[in-house]
Design a protein around this motif. Structure first.
Motif, PDB file in Angstrom:
ATOM      1  N   PRO A 112       8.901 -10.455   3.428  1.00 28.08           N
ATOM      2  CA  PRO A 112       9.206  -9.189   2.733  1.00 28.08           C
ATOM      3  C   PRO A 112       8.044  -8.708   1.859  1.00 28.08           C
ATOM      4  CG  PRO A 112      11.030 -10.723   2.530  1.00 28.08           C
ATOM      5  CD  PRO A 112       9.879 -11.496   3.084  1.00 28.08           C
ATOM      6  N   VAL A 113       7.306  -9.636   1.254  1.00 26.21           N
ATOM      7  CA  VAL A 113       6.172  -9.262   0.410  1.00 26.21           C
ATOM      8  C   VAL A 113       5.078  -8.601   1.252  1.00 26.21           C
ATOM      9  CG1 VAL A 113       4.354 -10.133  -1.103  1.00 26.21           C
ATOM     10  CG2 VAL A 113       6.665 -11.095  -1.240  1.00 26.21           C
ATOM     11  N   ALA A 114       4.804  -9.200   2.416  1.00 25.40           N
ATOM     12  CA  ALA A 114       3.784  -8.634   3.309  1.00 25.40           C
ATOM     13  C   ALA A 114       4.205  -7.266   3.818  1.00 25.40           C
ATOM     14  CB  ALA A 114       3.543  -9.584   4.476  1.00 25.40           C
ATOM     15  N   THR A 115       5.500  -7.132   4.133  1.00 27.34           N
ATOM     16  CA  THR A 115       6.002  -5.841   4.606  1.00 27.34           C
ATOM     17  C   THR A 115       5.891  -4.786   3.515  1.00 27.34           C
ATOM     18  OG1 THR A 115       7.547  -6.912   6.120  1.00 27.34           O
ATOM     19  CG2 THR A 115       8.009  -4.634   5.515  1.00 27.34           C
ATOM     20  N   ALA A 116       6.263  -5.157   2.285  1.00 30.91           N
ATOM     21  CA  ALA A 116       6.172  -4.219   1.163  1.00 30.91           C
ATOM     22  C   ALA A 116       4.730  -3.792   0.934  1.00 30.91           C
ATOM     23  CB  ALA A 116       6.738  -4.855  -0.098  1.00 30.91           C
ATOM     24  N   THR A 149       2.957   8.308  -3.881  1.00 30.94           N
ATOM     25  CA  THR A 149       2.069   7.561  -4.765  1.00 30.94           C
ATOM     26  C   THR A 149       2.857   6.666  -5.707  1.00 30.94           C
ATOM     27  OG1 THR A 149       0.433   9.345  -4.661  1.00 30.94           O
ATOM     28  CG2 THR A 149       0.220   7.770  -6.465  1.00 30.94           C
ATOM     29  N   MET A 150       3.958   7.185  -6.240  1.00 27.51           N
ATOM     30  CA  MET A 150       4.771   6.366  -7.133  1.00 27.51           C
ATOM     31  C   MET A 150       5.402   5.180  -6.391  1.00 27.51           C
ATOM     32  SD  MET A 150       4.411   7.557 -10.099  1.00 27.51           S
ATOM     33  CE  MET A 150       2.768   8.083  -9.610  1.00 27.51           C
ATOM     34  N   ALA A 151       5.823   5.412  -5.154  1.00 26.92           N
ATOM     35  CA  ALA A 151       6.378   4.318  -4.348  1.00 26.92           C
ATOM     36  C   ALA A 151       5.299   3.286  -4.040  1.00 26.92           C
ATOM     37  CB  ALA A 151       6.973   4.873  -3.056  1.00 26.92           C
ATOM     38  N   ALA A 152       4.083   3.738  -3.801  1.00 29.31           N
ATOM     39  CA  ALA A 152       2.982   2.816  -3.542  1.00 29.31           C
ATOM     40  C   ALA A 152       2.667   1.986  -4.786  1.00 29.31           C
ATOM     41  CB  ALA A 152       1.745   3.592  -3.097  1.00 29.31           C
ATOM     42  N   VAL A 153       2.692   2.621  -5.956  1.00 29.22           N
ATOM     43  CA  VAL A 153       2.447   1.898  -7.206  1.00 29.22           C
ATOM     44  C   VAL A 153       3.492   0.798  -7.400  1.00 29.22           C
ATOM     45  CG1 VAL A 153       2.492   2.112  -9.721  1.00 29.22           C
ATOM     46  CG2 VAL A 153       1.214   3.758  -8.359  1.00 29.22           C
ATOM     47  N   ALA A 154       4.747   1.108  -7.062  1.00 25.50           N
ATOM     48  CA  ALA A 154       5.811   0.120  -7.204  1.00 25.50           C
ATOM     49  C   ALA A 154       5.588  -1.093  -6.306  1.00 25.50           C
ATOM     50  CB  ALA A 154       7.161   0.762  -6.886  1.00 25.50           C
ATOM     51  N   ARG A 155       4.962  -0.892  -5.149  1.00 30.10           N
ATOM     52  CA  ARG A 155       4.762  -1.985  -4.186  1.00 30.10           C
ATOM     53  C   ARG A 155       3.426  -2.705  -4.359  1.00 30.10           C
ATOM     54  NH1 ARG A 155       7.989   1.782  -2.012  1.00 30.10           N
ATOM     55  NH2 ARG A 155       9.615   1.151  -0.520  1.00 30.10           N
ATOM     56  N   LEU A 156       2.404  -1.975  -4.802  1.00 29.20           N
ATOM     57  CA  LEU A 156       1.058  -2.541  -4.855  1.00 29.20           C
ATOM     58  C   LEU A 156       0.544  -2.767  -6.266  1.00 29.20           C
ATOM     59  CD1 LEU A 156      -0.663  -0.229  -2.183  1.00 29.20           C
ATOM     60  CD2 LEU A 156       0.282  -2.513  -1.805  1.00 29.20           C
TER      61      LEU A 156
END
Length: 323
Positions: free
Chosen positions: A11-15, A252-259
């Motif tokens: 799941p971490v790799a997928t996120a 961008t906000m979703a990317a910040v949450a994941r990365l």
């Protein structure tokens, strides 16, 4: 690695993969608004009309976002104070009204690749604001990065002057003004982002800026001037509002949450690079070897400044909204 560890890591790799895709898509979509504005200019409209239509079409989306974020803020008791509202008005006018107005005006005179490259100087401008306004110290490596970044912009600008003419200077000055305005927004918004959250601030600031744009338009032009335009103008404006304004914010906000903010911010370098080729493909703008070299030089300097721990002046880590 045992099966349990592999299952936990999946799941971490997928996120991470999803986060990378969202960050890259957001950077490209943010930049592509210049392409859509250029396409609208072909139908005889000007920068104020383009900006007004963009803000009008995006207003319902940010209003809905504002309603959702207000409900969440009320639940966690994080609504803006009276002082916060005053700052939100200033930020909305400074960051999204003035910056966007100067940016779209400048796009009437410069190619999209140069426009995005100048706007990409935001971290260096924030650094200089800290130096002159807050007396922050700047490290030697930062001065070198600043010099490299601006040398790259000058190189690209001189090449565009050779290819396109003197109007590039005026347009570049307008876009630089847009970059300075947005850098002031970034420098002033740090504490408010921490208190309210980036999405709540974006929603409120965009609503304020839309009101400012509408007031400006009503003072300068009759409302009827927005009616009866070619249907393509409205189509590109709607696309600009949805795909190049609202969606990049959420991506961008979703990317910040994941990365994380630092990693997500690194993908902003894709924007200027993508516009060099998108401008040539969609608009027929010329690409020269000097432009490519100058772009690479600017990106290198800004990447050095954007690395965690590289700055004497804090740079807002979380991207907040499009310009």
């Amino acid at each position: 690695m045992n099966a349990a560890t592999t299952a936990a890591a999946a799941p971490v790799a997928t996120a991470r993969r999803v986060g990378i895709a969202l960050a890259a898509s957001g950077a490209i979509l943010f930049s592509a608004k210049a392409i859509l504005a250029k396409l609208q200019y072909r139908y005889g409209v000007d920068s104020l009309q383009v900006l007004t239509l963009r803000m009008a079409f995006s207003l319902p989306l940010f209003a809905l976002l504002g309603i959702r974020e207000t409900r969440r803020a009320r639940a966690r008791q994080a609504l803006p104070s009276r002082r916060d509202w005053g700052l939100i008005v200033i930020l909305g006018v400074l960051g999204y009204y003035l910056s966007s107005l100067l940016d779209f005006w400048g796009l009437e005179y410069v190619p999209v690749s140069l426009e995005r490259l100048i706007l990409f100087l935001n971290p260096t401008i924030v650094l200089l604001i800290g130096l002159f306004a807050f007396k922050r110290k700047v490290a030697t490596k930062e001065w070198i990065a600043l010099a490299v970044s601006y040398a790259g912009v000058v190189l690209v600008m001189v090449e565009n002057l050779r290819v396109q003419g003197d109007h590039v200077l005026f347009g570049s000055a307008l876009v630089l003004g847009a970059a300075v305005s947005y850098a002031l927004y970034l420098a002033m918004s740090g504490q408010l982002v921490k208190r309210l959250g980036s999405l709540q601030l974006v929603a409120y600031a965009m609503i304020v800026s839309t009101a400012a744009v509408m007031i400006h338009y009503l003072i300068a032009r009759p409302p009827s001037a927005l009616l009866g335009l070619p249907w393509q103008v409205y189509a590109w404006a709607a696309a600009n509002a949805v795909f190049c304004t609202f969606l990049p914010v959420t991506f961008t906000m979703a990317a910040v949450a994941r990365l994380g903010a630092g990693t997500a911010a690194q993908f902003s370098v894709i924007g200027p690079v993508s516009l060099v080729f998108l401008g040539a493909w969609v608009l027929g703008e010329p690409i020269t070897a000097i432009q490519l070299i100058g772009t690479a030089v600017v990106l290198g300097g800004v990447v050095i400044l954007s690395r965690p721990g590289a700055n004497s002046v804090p740079i807002t880590a979380t991207p907040t909204a499009p310009k």
